[in-house]
Design an enzyme around this catalytic site. Structure first.
Site, PDB file in Angstrom:
ATOM      1  N   TYR A  33       0.826  -1.204   0.000  1.00 49.31           N
ATOM      2  CA  TYR A  33       0.000   0.000   0.000  1.00 49.31           C
ATOM      3  C   TYR A  33       0.857   1.248   0.000  1.00 49.31           C
ATOM      4  O   TYR A  33       2.078   1.187   0.194  1.00 49.31           O
ATOM      5  CB  TYR A  33      -0.950  -0.014   1.202  1.00 49.31           C
ATOM      6  CG  TYR A  33      -0.317   0.293   2.552  1.00 49.31           C
ATOM      7  CD1 TYR A  33       0.509  -0.621   3.184  1.00 49.31           C
ATOM      8  CD2 TYR A  33      -0.545   1.516   3.198  1.00 49.31           C
ATOM      9  CE1 TYR A  33       1.077  -0.338   4.421  1.00 49.31           C
ATOM     10  CE2 TYR A  33       0.008   1.796   4.431  1.00 49.31           C
ATOM     11  CZ  TYR A  33       0.822   0.872   5.036  1.00 49.31           C
ATOM     12  OH  TYR A  33       1.399   1.157   6.253  1.00 49.31           O
ATOM     13  N   LYS A 147       6.501  -2.086   1.898  1.00 51.06           N
ATOM     14  CA  LYS A 147       5.322  -1.515   2.574  1.00 51.06           C
ATOM     15  C   LYS A 147       4.126  -2.450   2.400  1.00 51.06           C
ATOM     16  O   LYS A 147       3.235  -2.206   1.578  1.00 51.06           O
ATOM     17  CB  LYS A 147       5.035  -0.109   2.025  1.00 51.06           C
ATOM     18  CG  LYS A 147       4.112   0.714   2.912  1.00 51.06           C
ATOM     19  CD  LYS A 147       4.140   2.162   2.494  1.00 51.06           C
ATOM     20  CE  LYS A 147       3.061   2.996   3.145  1.00 51.06           C
ATOM     21  NZ  LYS A 147       3.211   3.177   4.574  1.00 51.06           N
ATOM     22  N   GLU A 179      11.967   2.385  14.411  1.00 50.49           N
ATOM     23  CA  GLU A 179      11.074   3.458  13.938  1.00 50.49           C
ATOM     24  C   GLU A 179       9.797   3.417  14.761  1.00 50.49           C
ATOM     25  O   GLU A 179       9.665   2.602  15.682  1.00 50.49           O
ATOM     26  CB  GLU A 179      10.773   3.278  12.445  1.00 50.49           C
ATOM     27  CG  GLU A 179      10.131   1.939  12.111  1.00 50.49           C
ATOM     28  CD  GLU A 179      10.037   1.652  10.615  1.00 50.49           C
ATOM     29  OE1 GLU A 179       9.874   2.586   9.819  1.00 50.49           O
ATOM     30  OE2 GLU A 179      10.098   0.457  10.247  1.00 50.49           O
ATOM     31  N   LEU A 204      11.029   1.045   7.219  1.00 48.67           N
ATOM     32  CA  LEU A 204      10.417   1.492   5.976  1.00 48.67           C
ATOM     33  C   LEU A 204      11.169   2.733   5.490  1.00 48.67           C
ATOM     34  O   LEU A 204      11.510   3.615   6.289  1.00 48.67           O
ATOM     35  CB  LEU A 204       8.939   1.837   6.195  1.00 48.67           C
ATOM     36  CG  LEU A 204       8.245   2.179   4.877  1.00 48.67           C
ATOM     37  CD1 LEU A 204       7.995   0.926   4.053  1.00 48.67           C
ATOM     38  CD2 LEU A 204       6.939   2.907   5.115  1.00 48.67           C
TER      39      LEU A 204
HETATM   40  N1  PLP Z   1       7.659   3.666   8.972  1.00 55.19           N
HETATM   41  C1  PLP Z   1       6.560   2.894   8.964  1.00 55.19           C
HETATM   42  C2  PLP Z   1       6.606   1.569   9.636  1.00 55.19           C
HETATM   43  C3  PLP Z   1       5.390   3.342   8.327  1.00 55.19           C
HETATM   44  O1  PLP Z   1       4.293   2.556   8.326  1.00 55.19           O
HETATM   45  C4  PLP Z   1       5.378   4.617   7.715  1.00 55.19           C
HETATM   46  C5  PLP Z   1       4.172   5.126   7.037  1.00 55.19           C
HETATM   47  O2  PLP Z   1       3.146   4.506   7.014  1.00 55.19           O
HETATM   48  C6  PLP Z   1       6.547   5.395   7.755  1.00 55.19           C
HETATM   49  C7  PLP Z   1       7.669   4.883   8.382  1.00 55.19           C
HETATM   50  C8  PLP Z   1       6.592   6.751   7.124  1.00 55.19           C
HETATM   51  O3  PLP Z   1       6.624   6.646   5.726  1.00 55.19           O
HETATM   52  P1  PLP Z   1       6.095   7.810   4.802  1.00 55.19           P
HETATM   53  O4  PLP Z   1       6.862   9.037   5.168  1.00 55.19           O
HETATM   54  O5  PLP Z   1       6.404   7.353   3.430  1.00 55.19           O
HETATM   55  O6  PLP Z   1       4.633   7.956   5.075  1.00 55.19           O
END
Ligand code: PLP
Length: 284
Positions: A33, A147, A179, A204
């Site tokens: 997603y 993701k 994170e 991620l």
């Molecule tokens: N880390 C995780 C585990 C996430 O699920 C997300 C976003 O859903 C992020 C980091 C932040 O990613 P982004 O800046 O692309 O939304």
């Protein structure tokens, strides 16, 4: 709520939209997603989200449901048809429907679903208060760079945070913070340096992270990409998180202990302004 959503080539009222019970997203969490934020009716960081979607699909050997141009058009149609000024667009692609089997089906047609969520993102009250986090062990799988929709553990961690009266959980592995449940984590040191974990399969690869680091570096902010511990975070001047739906948001407490003054600080506030200004310039 009476949204128009997108399912496999069709724009439909949400109550008329459905996917098969044999969809592998439902049976195996075999799907990926993206979440793109919308401000003033425009898509934020959209090319980054398209690039990461392509990478996630490629890592899982999943077919691309349509071209980038078509994806842009679907996002724009949903913004227009739902009069979305501010909020998010959720996009999910699964491997598709097939009789239940661990082995991937050979020629499944991917399922693609998109819907909008209206939400005040820029003036969220949490920005003035700051986020409180707890720490929990990072028990997710080892391919956090993809993701995927398998979000049960992050969901459990967030529930634990909620029960503890906090807003979110920071995940800890081998003594280091990886994170947040759905965001990337950062600290600001007394030197003014920003520290955030380096990219690997452990986290991620946040799109907001990539843009913020680019924008901040261009403004002369020093960014150090390495893992940091909970103790380092507690000794930091400030801390923050980034995600598409949050942009840059202050973290003021870890496990009930204040970070710095215990209030949102000036560095994070400036970084949020830098991000929002530059991201809006690039919004499409
Ligand atoms: N880390 C995780 C585990 C996430 O699920 C997300 C976003 O859903 C992020 C980091 C932040 O990613 P982004 O800046 O692309 O939304």
């Amino acid at each position: 709520m009476n949204r128009i959503v997108y399912v496999n080539g069709k724009y439909l009222p949400e109550e008329e939209a459905s996917v098969s019970i044999f969809d592998r997203g439902f049976l195996f969490a075999d799907g990926v997603y993206e979440v793109t934020s919308v401000l003033e009716g425009k898509l934020i960081d959209f090319p980054g989200h398209l690039r990461r979607l392509a990478r996630s699909l490629n890592e899982l050997g999943m077919a691309k449901p349509c071209s980038d141009e078509e994806l842009l058009e679907i996002h724009r149609q949903l913004v227009a048809q739902n009069n979305l000024e501010e909020g998010m667009i959720y996009l999910q692609v699964t491997r598709g429907a097939a009789d239940r089997d661990f082995v991937f089906p050979k020629n499944a047609t991917p399922t693609i679903v998109l819907f909008t969520q209206a939400k005040k993102l820029r003036n969220s009250p949490k920005i003035n208060l700051g986020y409180k986090v707890i720490t929990v062990p990072d028990l997710r799988w080892k391919r956090r760079d993809i993701k995927t929709v398998q979000l049960l553990y992050p969901s459990m961690a967030k529930m634990e945070a909620t029960k503890a009266g906090a807003d979110d959980a920071w995940l800890v592995e081998d003594g280091y913070i990886t994170e947040g449940t759905s965001n990337n984590a950062y600290i600001v040191q007394s030197t003014g340096d920003i520290v955030t974990r380096n990219l690997s399969n452990d986290i991620l690869h946040g799109i907001t992270r990539a843009s913020l680091l680019e924008f901040a570096s261009a403004e002369g902010v020093r960014v150090v990409q390495r893992p940091f511990t909970v103790d380092e975070a507690l000794e930091a001047e400030e801390a923050f998180i980034t995600a598409a739906s949050l942009f840059v948001a202050p973290v003021v407490e870890i496990d009930g202990k204040p970070i710095g003054s215990g209030k949102p600080g000036p560095v994070v506030s400036t970084l949020r302004e830098i991000y929002l200004t530059k991201a809006m310039e690039k919004a499409i």
